[in-house]
Design a protein around this motif. Structure first.
Motif, PDB file in Angstrom:
ATOM      1  N   HIS A 218       0.812  -1.220   0.000  1.00  0.00           N
ATOM      2  CA  HIS A 218       0.000   0.000   0.000  1.00  0.00           C
ATOM      3  C   HIS A 218       0.847   1.273   0.000  1.00  0.00           C
ATOM      4  CE1 HIS A 218       0.907  -0.705   4.255  1.00  0.00           C
ATOM      5  NE2 HIS A 218       0.692   0.584   4.463  1.00  0.00           N
ATOM      6  N   THR A 219       2.167   1.148   0.199  1.00  0.00           N
ATOM      7  CA  THR A 219       3.028   2.334   0.206  1.00  0.00           C
ATOM      8  C   THR A 219       4.044   2.348  -0.926  1.00  0.00           C
ATOM      9  OG1 THR A 219       4.608   1.269   1.718  1.00  0.00           O
ATOM     10  CG2 THR A 219       2.812   2.554   2.708  1.00  0.00           C
ATOM     11  N   LEU A 220       4.189   1.238  -1.634  1.00  0.00           N
ATOM     12  CA  LEU A 220       5.194   1.158  -2.689  1.00  0.00           C
ATOM     13  C   LEU A 220       4.891   2.148  -3.802  1.00  0.00           C
ATOM     14  CD1 LEU A 220       7.653  -0.267  -3.951  1.00  0.00           C
ATOM     15  CD2 LEU A 220       6.072  -1.949  -4.923  1.00  0.00           C
ATOM     16  N   ALA A 221       5.878   2.958  -4.139  1.00  0.00           N
ATOM     17  CA  ALA A 221       5.723   3.948  -5.208  1.00  0.00           C
ATOM     18  C   ALA A 221       6.739   3.664  -6.305  1.00  0.00           C
ATOM     19  CB  ALA A 221       5.925   5.359  -4.654  1.00  0.00           C
ATOM     20  N   ILE A 222       6.243   3.542  -7.521  1.00  0.00           N
ATOM     21  CA  ILE A 222       7.097   3.393  -8.697  1.00  0.00           C
ATOM     22  C   ILE A 222       6.868   4.615  -9.558  1.00  0.00           C
ATOM     23  CG2 ILE A 222       7.592   1.981 -10.722  1.00  0.00           C
ATOM     24  CD1 ILE A 222       6.524  -0.440  -9.177  1.00  0.00           C
ATOM     25  N   ASP A 223       7.849   5.500  -9.593  1.00  0.00           N
ATOM     26  CA  ASP A 223       7.687   6.808 -10.217  1.00  0.00           C
ATOM     27  C   ASP A 223       7.947   6.736 -11.719  1.00  0.00           C
ATOM     28  OD1 ASP A 223       7.796   9.566 -10.923  1.00  0.00           O
ATOM     29  OD2 ASP A 223       8.324  10.049  -8.853  1.00  0.00           O
ATOM     30  N   THR A 224       6.989   7.164 -12.511  1.00  0.00           N
ATOM     31  CA  THR A 224       7.116   7.120 -13.971  1.00  0.00           C
ATOM     32  C   THR A 224       7.445   8.475 -14.588  1.00  0.00           C
ATOM     33  OG1 THR A 224       4.730   7.459 -14.247  1.00  0.00           O
ATOM     34  CG2 THR A 224       5.519   5.180 -14.135  1.00  0.00           C
ATOM     35  N   SER A 225       7.826   9.432 -13.771  1.00  0.00           N
ATOM     36  CA  SER A 225       8.139  10.760 -14.305  1.00  0.00           C
ATOM     37  C   SER A 225       9.577  10.807 -14.824  1.00  0.00           C
ATOM     38  CB  SER A 225       7.912  11.839 -13.242  1.00  0.00           C
ATOM     39  OG  SER A 225       8.621  11.540 -12.056  1.00  0.00           O
ATOM     40  N   ILE A 226       9.897   9.838 -15.664  1.00  0.00           N
ATOM     41  CA  ILE A 226      11.227   9.701 -16.259  1.00  0.00           C
ATOM     42  C   ILE A 226      11.058   9.557 -17.762  1.00  0.00           C
ATOM     43  CG2 ILE A 226      13.284   8.226 -16.409  1.00  0.00           C
ATOM     44  CD1 ILE A 226      12.505   7.314 -13.487  1.00  0.00           C
ATOM     45  N   VAL A 227      11.842  10.279 -18.515  1.00  0.00           N
ATOM     46  CA  VAL A 227      11.826  10.173 -19.975  1.00  0.00           C
ATOM     47  C   VAL A 227      13.079   9.425 -20.415  1.00  0.00           C
ATOM     48  CG1 VAL A 227      11.969  11.440 -22.149  1.00  0.00           C
ATOM     49  CG2 VAL A 227      10.441  12.235 -20.341  1.00  0.00           C
ATOM     50  N   TYR A 228      12.872   8.356 -21.172  1.00  0.00           N
ATOM     51  CA  TYR A 228      13.982   7.554 -21.682  1.00  0.00           C
ATOM     52  C   TYR A 228      14.162   7.861 -23.160  1.00  0.00           C
ATOM     53  CZ  TYR A 228      16.252   3.409 -23.657  1.00  0.00           C
ATOM     54  OH  TYR A 228      17.071   2.569 -24.359  1.00  0.00           O
ATOM     55  N   ILE A 229      15.402   8.160 -23.558  1.00  0.00           N
ATOM     56  CA  ILE A 229      15.699   8.537 -24.936  1.00  0.00           C
ATOM     57  C   ILE A 229      16.811   7.659 -25.483  1.00  0.00           C
ATOM     58  CG2 ILE A 229      16.484  10.391 -26.467  1.00  0.00           C
ATOM     59  CD1 ILE A 229      15.366  12.404 -24.455  1.00  0.00           C
ATOM     60  N   LYS A 230      16.596   7.144 -26.659  1.00  0.00           N
ATOM     61  CA  LYS A 230      17.605   6.315 -27.326  1.00  0.00           C
ATOM     62  C   LYS A 230      18.171   7.105 -28.507  1.00  0.00           C
ATOM     63  CE  LYS A 230      18.337   1.612 -29.017  1.00  0.00           C
ATOM     64  NZ  LYS A 230      19.280   1.251 -27.955  1.00  0.00           N
ATOM     65  N   PRO A 231      19.487   7.224 -28.633  1.00  0.00           N
ATOM     66  CA  PRO A 231      20.073   8.064 -29.674  1.00  0.00           C
ATOM     67  C   PRO A 231      20.096   7.397 -31.049  1.00  0.00           C
ATOM     68  CG  PRO A 231      21.820   7.058 -28.407  1.00  0.00           C
ATOM     69  CD  PRO A 231      20.529   6.631 -27.762  1.00  0.00           C
ATOM     70  N   PHE A 232      20.031   8.226 -32.065  1.00  0.00           N
ATOM     71  CA  PHE A 232      20.231   7.790 -33.446  1.00  0.00           C
ATOM     72  C   PHE A 232      20.683   9.007 -34.246  1.00  0.00           C
ATOM     73  CE2 PHE A 232      15.833   9.160 -33.122  1.00  0.00           C
ATOM     74  CZ  PHE A 232      15.654   9.957 -34.248  1.00  0.00           C
ATOM     75  N   PRO A 233      21.356   8.816 -35.359  1.00  0.00           N
ATOM     76  CA  PRO A 233      21.800   9.965 -36.158  1.00  0.00           C
ATOM     77  C   PRO A 233      20.597  10.775 -36.645  1.00  0.00           C
ATOM     78  CG  PRO A 233      22.961   7.978 -36.835  1.00  0.00           C
ATOM     79  CD  PRO A 233      21.867   7.531 -35.917  1.00  0.00           C
ATOM     80  N   GLY A 234      20.591  12.050 -36.299  1.00  0.00           N
ATOM     81  CA  GLY A 234      19.486  12.910 -36.700  1.00  0.00           C
ATOM     82  C   GLY A 234      18.421  13.085 -35.639  1.00  0.00           C
ATOM     83  N   LEU A 235      18.675  12.584 -34.417  1.00  0.00           N
ATOM     84  CA  LEU A 235      17.732  12.798 -33.325  1.00  0.00           C
ATOM     85  C   LEU A 235      17.626  14.293 -33.049  1.00  0.00           C
ATOM     86  CD1 LEU A 235      15.943  12.012 -30.935  1.00  0.00           C
ATOM     87  CD2 LEU A 235      18.025  11.486 -29.632  1.00  0.00           C
ATOM     88  N   ASN A 236      16.441  14.845 -33.250  1.00  0.00           N
ATOM     89  CA  ASN A 236      16.214  16.285 -33.109  1.00  0.00           C
ATOM     90  C   ASN A 236      15.637  16.543 -31.722  1.00  0.00           C
ATOM     91  OD1 ASN A 236      15.288  18.953 -33.221  1.00  0.00           O
ATOM     92  ND2 ASN A 236      14.912  18.824 -35.422  1.00  0.00           N
ATOM     93  N   TYR A 237      16.454  17.106 -30.840  1.00  0.00           N
ATOM     94  CA  TYR A 237      16.053  17.308 -29.455  1.00  0.00           C
ATOM     95  C   TYR A 237      15.068  18.458 -29.275  1.00  0.00           C
ATOM     96  CZ  TYR A 237      19.809  14.076 -28.185  1.00  0.00           C
ATOM     97  OH  TYR A 237      20.597  12.964 -28.055  1.00  0.00           O
TER      98      TYR A 237
END
Length: 352
Positions: A218-237
């Protein structure tokens, strides 16, 4: 007699082909036990009980489902069993294995996740063999901890530590592991350890481990406020605009040599994007890097010098799930960093 509990969650191993598609099927899960009882793998020294807290394809799993599953496992009277098998979909198996390795790092029993590449009725399926080998692993080795048992494309039943299995790849459906080293394998129903300086010896797993953090369902918190980014040539930030809603952290993947685009300016500059994130109070992590004290490329050094926090010697699957836990537990960046790099919960750090 060894009593095992099977925890069904759905996935391909609990699915049936229905028309042109494949979907979870209630009877599909229990057919797994029936098939085992009628197969050459059957063992008279094993009794199987079953529960089904989830019934879904694993690509649809969200942290709330992890909480449901964690609560179901926490509610089990472990004194009645010699081990637990969790049947799971293969798509997100590596993430769930890592998460449950952290949550149940102090387990006194083996908890084994397994999956299938095709529905059980498909002649190409390895699901029945994976399930049988999970049973053999618990019955033979009985090592406490969290593991994955899954057959590779050579027909070898491999055993992975839960924090040391990486996502299955397309086309071959094969799982991997850091340094391509599983924990061991099943040979004629018996467990054989894969000896490695990076891997714990079986006797180490027999030693009682203490949980480095405590939780209740009842107290376990799994925080999803994380952005995961995978690089590739031409990734426009510039497409990542956090002006209206910002995450707590960005976790940026790296190329195999520990690099990403480190040009000074422009839409493709990770340095410029990271600078914007840090200015907004967004924590920034890069992973994986094997060893930051080793010789690194200049681009890697520039990212570190600009403020990126390195997560060392950890697979991305282990890192992202640990980060979700860290932000669920702690409020301060310093605490999160200490949790990520200063603690080892369950062999997630692949160090010599």
């Amino acid at each position: 007699m060894k009593n095992l509990l099977v925890v069904f969650t759905g996935g391909t191993i609990g699915s049936k082909q229905q028309g042109a598609g494949i979907d979870v099927n209630q009877s599909g899960s229990y057919a797994l036990i029936e098939g085992f009882m009628n197969s050459s793998h059957y063992r008279e020294d094993v009794m199987l009980d079953a529960i089904q807290p989830l019934n879904m394809l694993s690509e649809n799993i969200c942290p709330s489902d992890w909480l449901t599953l964690a609560a179901a496992i926490r509610g089990i009277d472990m004194s009645a069993y010699h081990g637990v098998i969790i049947t799971h979909g293969s798509d997100t198996l590596a993430y769930s294995a890592a998460m449950f390795s952290y949550l149940f790092a102090d387990t006194s029993l083996p908890i084994v996740l397994t999956a299938s590449n095709y529905p059980l009725s498909d002649g190409r399926s390895n699901g029945s063999r994976n399930f049988a080998n999970a049973v053999h692993y618990i019955a033979d080795a009985g090592l406490p901890g969290v593991f994955v048992v899954y057959e590779n494309d050579q027909g070898e039943p491999l055993v992975y530590l839960g924090t040391r299995i990486t996502q299955a790849v397309s086309f071959t459906d094969q799982f991997g592991s850091p340094y391509d080293e599983p924990f061991g394998r099943i040979v004629e129903r018996n467990f054989e350890w894969h000896a490695s300086v990076r891997s714990p010896e079986p006797k180490q797993l027999m030693q009682q481990r203490e949980a480095l953090f405590t939780w209740e369902p009842h107290t376990l918190a799994i925080d999803t406020s994380i952005v995961y980014i995978k690089p590739f040539p031409g990734l426009n930030y510039t497409y990542y605009d956090f002006s209206n809603q910002k995450p707590k952290a960005v976790l940026h993947d790296l190329h195999h040599s520990g690099t990403a685009c480190a040009i000074e300016e422009g839409p493709y500059s990770l340095l410029a994007f990271m600078s914007r994130c840090l200015a907004q109070g967004i924590d920034f992590y890069i992973c994986p890097i094997k060893d930051r004290t080793d010789a690194l490329y200049s681009s890697s050094l520039r990212l570190i010098e600009a403020g990126a926090t390195v997560i060392e010697n950890m697979s991305m699957e282990a890192a992202v799930t640990k980060l979700m836990l860290a932000y669920g537990i702690y409020d301060q960046k310093e605490q999160v960093e200490a949790f990520m790099n200063g603690t080892t919960l369950y062999y997630e750090r692949n160090e010599v």
